[in-house]
Design a protein around this motif. Sequence first.
Motif, mmCIF file in Angstrom:
data_model
loop_
_atom_site.group_PDB
_atom_site.id
_atom_site.type_symbol
_atom_site.label_atom_id
_atom_site.label_comp_id
_atom_site.label_asym_id
_atom_site.label_seq_id
_atom_site.Cartn_x
_atom_site.Cartn_y
_atom_site.Cartn_z
ATOM 1 N N ASN A 45 0.793 -1.229 0.000
ATOM 2 C CA ASN A 45 0.000 0.000 0.000
ATOM 3 C C ASN A 45 0.826 1.279 0.000
ATOM 4 O OD1 ASN A 45 -2.437 -1.428 0.064
ATOM 5 N ND2 ASN A 45 -2.311 -1.637 2.263
ATOM 6 N N LEU A 46 1.930 1.303 0.726
ATOM 7 C CA LEU A 46 2.720 2.529 0.808
ATOM 8 C C LEU A 46 3.373 2.847 -0.536
ATOM 9 C CD1 LEU A 46 3.773 4.837 2.550
ATOM 10 C CD2 LEU A 46 5.696 3.387 3.183
ATOM 11 N N VAL A 47 4.081 1.884 -1.090
ATOM 12 C CA VAL A 47 4.696 2.038 -2.405
ATOM 13 C C VAL A 47 4.469 0.724 -3.159
ATOM 14 C CG1 VAL A 47 6.799 2.595 -3.689
ATOM 15 C CG2 VAL A 47 6.506 3.489 -1.380
ATOM 16 N N PRO A 48 3.266 0.533 -3.718
ATOM 17 C CA PRO A 48 3.001 -0.721 -4.438
ATOM 18 C C PRO A 48 3.977 -0.898 -5.600
ATOM 19 C CG PRO A 48 0.999 0.594 -4.187
ATOM 20 C CD PRO A 48 2.146 1.445 -3.741
ATOM 21 N N ALA A 49 4.465 -2.113 -5.779
ATOM 22 C CA ALA A 49 5.436 -2.392 -6.840
ATOM 23 C C ALA A 49 4.892 -1.991 -8.207
ATOM 24 C CB ALA A 49 5.809 -3.868 -6.814
ATOM 25 N N GLY A 50 3.599 -2.171 -8.439
ATOM 26 C CA GLY A 50 2.995 -1.818 -9.719
ATOM 27 C C GLY A 50 3.046 -0.331 -10.028
ATOM 28 N N SER A 51 3.104 0.492 -8.988
ATOM 29 C CA SER A 51 3.154 1.942 -9.201
ATOM 30 C C SER A 51 4.594 2.457 -9.210
ATOM 31 C CB SER A 51 2.360 2.671 -8.112
ATOM 32 O OG SER A 51 3.022 2.560 -6.877
ATOM 33 N N ASP A 52 5.537 1.542 -9.096
ATOM 34 C CA ASP A 52 6.951 1.913 -9.020
ATOM 35 C C ASP A 52 7.774 0.980 -9.922
ATOM 36 O OD1 ASP A 52 9.274 3.188 -8.072
ATOM 37 O OD2 ASP A 52 9.466 1.746 -6.427
ATOM 38 N N PRO A 53 7.539 1.024 -11.246
ATOM 39 C CA PRO A 53 8.191 0.064 -12.140
ATOM 40 C C PRO A 53 9.717 0.157 -12.165
ATOM 41 C CG PRO A 53 7.105 1.788 -13.404
ATOM 42 C CD PRO A 53 6.706 1.975 -11.964
ATOM 43 N N HIS A 54 10.294 1.303 -11.815
ATOM 44 C CA HIS A 54 11.746 1.457 -11.824
ATOM 45 C C HIS A 54 12.381 1.138 -10.472
ATOM 46 C CE1 HIS A 54 11.365 3.109 -15.795
ATOM 47 N NE2 HIS A 54 10.495 4.001 -15.345
ATOM 48 N N GLY A 55 11.573 0.853 -9.462
ATOM 49 C CA GLY A 55 12.078 0.447 -8.155
ATOM 50 C C GLY A 55 12.603 1.560 -7.277
ATOM 51 N N TYR A 56 12.222 2.816 -7.557
ATOM 52 C CA TYR A 56 12.703 3.937 -6.749
ATOM 53 C C TYR A 56 12.224 3.858 -5.295
ATOM 54 C CZ TYR A 56 13.723 5.950 -11.333
ATOM 55 O OH TYR A 56 14.185 6.158 -12.600
ATOM 56 N N GLY A 57 11.056 3.302 -5.085
ATOM 57 C CA GLY A 57 10.509 3.227 -3.736
ATOM 58 C C GLY A 57 10.843 1.943 -3.008
ATOM 59 N N ARG A 58 11.682 1.113 -3.588
ATOM 60 C CA ARG A 58 12.000 -0.182 -2.998
ATOM 61 C C ARG A 58 12.527 -0.056 -1.573
ATOM 62 N NH1 ARG A 58 15.293 -4.377 -2.222
ATOM 63 N NH2 ARG A 58 14.975 -6.355 -3.225
ATOM 64 N N ARG A 59 13.409 0.904 -1.338
ATOM 65 C CA ARG A 59 13.991 1.029 0.006
ATOM 66 C C ARG A 59 12.934 1.395 1.045
ATOM 67 N NH1 ARG A 59 17.039 6.411 -1.511
ATOM 68 N NH2 ARG A 59 15.662 7.891 -0.506
ATOM 69 N N TYR A 60 11.889 2.146 0.641
ATOM 70 C CA TYR A 60 10.823 2.497 1.574
ATOM 71 C C TYR A 60 9.985 1.272 1.922
ATOM 72 C CZ TYR A 60 12.051 7.071 -0.263
ATOM 73 O OH TYR A 60 12.735 8.167 -0.663
ATOM 74 N N ARG A 61 9.857 0.374 0.960
ATOM 75 C CA ARG A 61 9.066 -0.840 1.204
ATOM 76 C C ARG A 61 9.812 -1.805 2.116
ATOM 77 N NH1 ARG A 61 8.223 -0.902 -4.501
ATOM 78 N NH2 ARG A 61 9.315 -2.890 -4.614
#
Length: 105
Positions: free
Chosen positions: A35-51
């Motif tokens: 929900n916070l940074v769904p993988a589908g809304s972050d195709p380049h993985g910029y939010g990976r560290r937040y997840r």
Amino acid sequence: MEPSKCIFPQEIIENVRTPLFIVNPAYDFSQIQHNLVPAGSDPHGYGRRYRLTIQECDSTQTETLQGFRSPLLEALSKLEKDKEGGMFINSCFVHCQNWMAEAWH
């Protein structure tokens, strides 16, 4: 009750007639992952560290996390007054914390 509602704490508390003890994290790893940074809304993985860790969240993301925590605690507030029930709500970054000894201990 409609079966799909039975996963919501406010429905459980309202409708269960036996003593109830809830064990749940306030910051559910699964909710944050999806929900916070769904993988589908972050195709380049910029939010990976937040997840992966809440320590990497900025103030806006932390506020979003509180948006998960606050309604949970509000929904559970009725259980606080129940002499035959109880709860253990912690701030651990886990999901299903009591199904394996490593998470519970």
